[in-house]
Write a protein that holds these residues in place. Structure first.
Motif, PDB file in Angstrom:
ATOM      1  N   GLY A 184     -14.584  -1.105-123.285  1.00  8.95           N
ATOM      2  CA  GLY A 184     -14.796  -2.534-123.064  1.00  8.95           C
ATOM      3  C   GLY A 184     -13.987  -3.070-121.906  1.00  8.95           C
ATOM      4  N   LEU A 185     -12.747  -2.591-121.778  1.00  9.68           N
ATOM      5  CA  LEU A 185     -11.910  -3.002-120.652  1.00  9.68           C
ATOM      6  C   LEU A 185     -12.490  -2.511-119.325  1.00  9.68           C
ATOM      7  CD1 LEU A 185      -9.244  -4.460-120.011  1.00  9.68           C
ATOM      8  CD2 LEU A 185      -8.133  -2.239-120.099  1.00  9.68           C
ATOM      9  N   LEU A 186     -12.957  -1.262-119.297  1.00  6.74           N
ATOM     10  CA  LEU A 186     -13.610  -0.756-118.084  1.00  6.74           C
ATOM     11  C   LEU A 186     -14.865  -1.549-117.762  1.00  6.74           C
ATOM     12  CD1 LEU A 186     -13.285   3.115-118.441  1.00  6.74           C
ATOM     13  CD2 LEU A 186     -12.201   1.653-116.738  1.00  6.74           C
ATOM     14  N   LEU A 187     -15.588  -1.944-118.788  1.00  9.70           N
ATOM     15  CA  LEU A 187     -16.789  -2.750-118.585  1.00  9.70           C
ATOM     16  C   LEU A 187     -16.456  -4.085-117.940  1.00  9.70           C
ATOM     17  CD1 LEU A 187     -19.840  -3.297-119.164  1.00  9.70           C
ATOM     18  CD2 LEU A 187     -19.087  -4.215-121.351  1.00  9.70           C
ATOM     19  N   VAL A 188     -15.445  -4.749-118.444  1.00  9.61           N
ATOM     20  CA  VAL A 188     -15.060  -6.062-117.903  1.00  9.61           C
ATOM     21  C   VAL A 188     -14.526  -5.919-116.484  1.00  9.61           C
ATOM     22  CG1 VAL A 188     -13.405  -7.944-118.165  1.00  9.61           C
ATOM     23  CG2 VAL A 188     -14.671  -7.116-120.133  1.00  9.61           C
ATOM     24  N   LEU A 189     -13.655  -4.942-116.267  1.00 11.09           N
ATOM     25  CA  LEU A 189     -13.088  -4.764-114.925  1.00 11.09           C
ATOM     26  C   LEU A 189     -14.142  -4.343-113.913  1.00 11.09           C
ATOM     27  CD1 LEU A 189      -9.711  -3.019-115.795  1.00 11.09           C
ATOM     28  CD2 LEU A 189     -10.087  -5.385-115.096  1.00 11.09           C
ATOM     29  N   TYR A 190     -15.039  -3.455-114.319  1.00  8.71           N
ATOM     30  CA  TYR A 190     -16.083  -2.997-113.402  1.00  8.71           C
ATOM     31  C   TYR A 190     -17.071  -4.110-113.100  1.00  8.71           C
ATOM     32  CZ  TYR A 190     -19.201   0.295-111.173  1.00  8.71           C
ATOM     33  OH  TYR A 190     -19.960   0.955-110.259  1.00  8.71           O
ATOM     34  N   ALA A 191     -17.420  -4.895-114.110  1.00 13.49           N
ATOM     35  CA  ALA A 191     -18.344  -6.010-113.879  1.00 13.49           C
ATOM     36  C   ALA A 191     -17.711  -7.062-112.981  1.00 13.49           C
ATOM     37  CB  ALA A 191     -18.765  -6.625-115.207  1.00 13.49           C
ATOM     38  N   HIS A 192     -16.400  -7.264-113.115  1.00 10.39           N
ATOM     39  CA  HIS A 192     -15.720  -8.243-112.276  1.00 10.39           C
ATOM     40  C   HIS A 192     -15.590  -7.740-110.835  1.00 10.39           C
ATOM     41  CE1 HIS A 192     -13.054 -11.442-111.100  1.00 10.39           C
ATOM     42  NE2 HIS A 192     -12.158 -10.561-110.690  1.00 10.39           N
TER      43      HIS A 192
ATOM     44  N   TYR B 199     -17.459  -5.351-109.174  1.00  9.12           N
ATOM     45  CA  TYR B 199     -18.707  -5.097-108.456  1.00  9.12           C
ATOM     46  C   TYR B 199     -19.786  -6.132-108.733  1.00  9.12           C
ATOM     47  CZ  TYR B 199     -16.718  -0.658-107.164  1.00  9.12           C
ATOM     48  OH  TYR B 199     -15.918   0.312-106.637  1.00  9.12           O
ATOM     49  N   ARG B 200     -19.450  -7.181-109.456  1.00  8.43           N
ATOM     50  CA  ARG B 200     -20.350  -8.305-109.723  1.00  8.43           C
ATOM     51  C   ARG B 200     -21.664  -7.877-110.381  1.00  8.43           C
ATOM     52  NH1 ARG B 200     -16.378 -10.588-107.806  1.00  8.43           N
ATOM     53  NH2 ARG B 200     -16.166 -11.969-106.050  1.00  8.43           N
ATOM     54  N   GLY B 201     -21.617  -6.786-111.177  1.00 15.40           N
ATOM     55  CA  GLY B 201     -22.792  -6.353-111.922  1.00 15.40           C
ATOM     56  C   GLY B 201     -23.890  -5.749-111.087  1.00 15.40           C
ATOM     57  N   THR B 202     -23.565  -5.165-109.945  1.00 13.90           N
ATOM     58  CA  THR B 202     -24.615  -4.609-109.094  1.00 13.90           C
ATOM     59  C   THR B 202     -25.029  -3.205-109.521  1.00 13.90           C
ATOM     60  OG1 THR B 202     -22.937  -3.798-107.552  1.00 13.90           O
ATOM     61  CG2 THR B 202     -23.916  -5.948-107.093  1.00 13.90           C
ATOM     62  N   ASP B 203     -24.130  -2.436-110.113  1.00 12.02           N
ATOM     63  CA  ASP B 203     -24.460  -1.074-110.519  1.00 12.02           C
ATOM     64  C   ASP B 203     -24.718  -1.058-112.025  1.00 12.02           C
ATOM     65  OD1 ASP B 203     -24.855   1.609-110.592  1.00 12.02           O
ATOM     66  OD2 ASP B 203     -22.743   2.155-110.332  1.00 12.02           O
ATOM     67  N   LEU B 204     -25.982  -1.164-112.389  1.00 13.32           N
ATOM     68  CA  LEU B 204     -26.336  -1.279-113.802  1.00 13.32           C
ATOM     69  C   LEU B 204     -26.155   0.021-114.564  1.00 13.32           C
ATOM     70  CD1 LEU B 204     -29.488  -3.559-113.580  1.00 13.32           C
ATOM     71  CD2 LEU B 204     -27.141  -4.170-114.151  1.00 13.32           C
ATOM     72  N   PHE B 205     -26.235   1.162-113.884  1.00 11.25           N
ATOM     73  CA  PHE B 205     -26.047   2.437-114.569  1.00 11.25           C
ATOM     74  C   PHE B 205     -24.631   2.566-115.107  1.00 11.25           C
ATOM     75  CE2 PHE B 205     -24.878   6.941-114.508  1.00 11.25           C
ATOM     76  CZ  PHE B 205     -25.802   7.423-115.420  1.00 11.25           C
ATOM     77  N   SER B 206     -23.652   2.242-114.303  1.00 15.57           N
ATOM     78  CA  SER B 206     -22.257   2.337-114.750  1.00 15.57           C
ATOM     79  C   SER B 206     -21.932   1.296-115.812  1.00 15.57           C
ATOM     80  CB  SER B 206     -21.312   2.177-113.569  1.00 15.57           C
ATOM     81  OG  SER B 206     -21.516   3.211-112.645  1.00 15.57           O
ATOM     82  N   LEU B 207     -22.497   0.116-115.688  1.00 16.88           N
ATOM     83  CA  LEU B 207     -22.287  -0.908-116.712  1.00 16.88           C
ATOM     84  C   LEU B 207     -22.895  -0.475-118.042  1.00 16.88           C
ATOM     85  CD1 LEU B 207     -22.953  -4.176-114.702  1.00 16.88           C
ATOM     86  CD2 LEU B 207     -20.774  -3.313-115.503  1.00 16.88           C
ATOM     87  N   GLY B 208     -24.078   0.074-117.997  1.00 15.38           N
ATOM     88  CA  GLY B 208     -24.715   0.566-119.212  1.00 15.38           C
ATOM     89  C   GLY B 208     -23.955   1.716-119.837  1.00 15.38           C
ATOM     90  N   PHE B 209     -23.385   2.567-119.006  1.00 11.44           N
ATOM     91  CA  PHE B 209     -22.571   3.687-119.484  1.00 11.44           C
ATOM     92  C   PHE B 209     -21.352   3.173-120.242  1.00 11.44           C
ATOM     93  CE2 PHE B 209     -19.687   7.327-118.755  1.00 11.44           C
ATOM     94  CZ  PHE B 209     -20.490   8.315-119.292  1.00 11.44           C
TER      95      PHE B 209
END
Length: 87
Positions: free
Chosen positions: A34-42, A44-54
């Motif tokens: 969850g922390l990686l999800l929040v940091l990654y979304a912040h 990269y602004r949600g541009t890479d949906l594969f990594s967010l879904g992972f």
């Protein structure tokens, strides 16, 4: 699919270590994902949906393993078969 992996992860933790440490590992997996999800979304602004879904799926696996562990903790601690209730 990741629920099944979470249940298998919870089962492996339950068989290898005690229930308290298993809960910590399961919730630790969910927290880190969850922390990686929040940091990654912040970042990269949600541009890479594969990594967010992972990250979402690994967070889901951690929560489902903790759910499995909670069921196994009730069964193993209270010995329901001896008290008249059978699963």
């Amino acid at each position: 699919m990741f629920d099944l992996l979470g249940y298998l992860y919870g089962w492996a933790l339950f068989r290898q270590i005690n229930i308290t440490k298993a809960f910590m590992w399961a919730y630790g997996l969910a927290f880190v994902a969850g922390l990686l999800l929040v940091l990654y979304a912040h970042a990269y602004r949600g541009t890479d949906l594969f990594s967010l879904g992972f990250c979402v799926l690994f967070c889901k696996a951690g929560v489902s393993s903790a759910f499995y562990l909670s069921i196994m903790a009730v069964v193993s601690l209270f010995k329901l078969r001896h008290h008249g209730a059978v699963l």
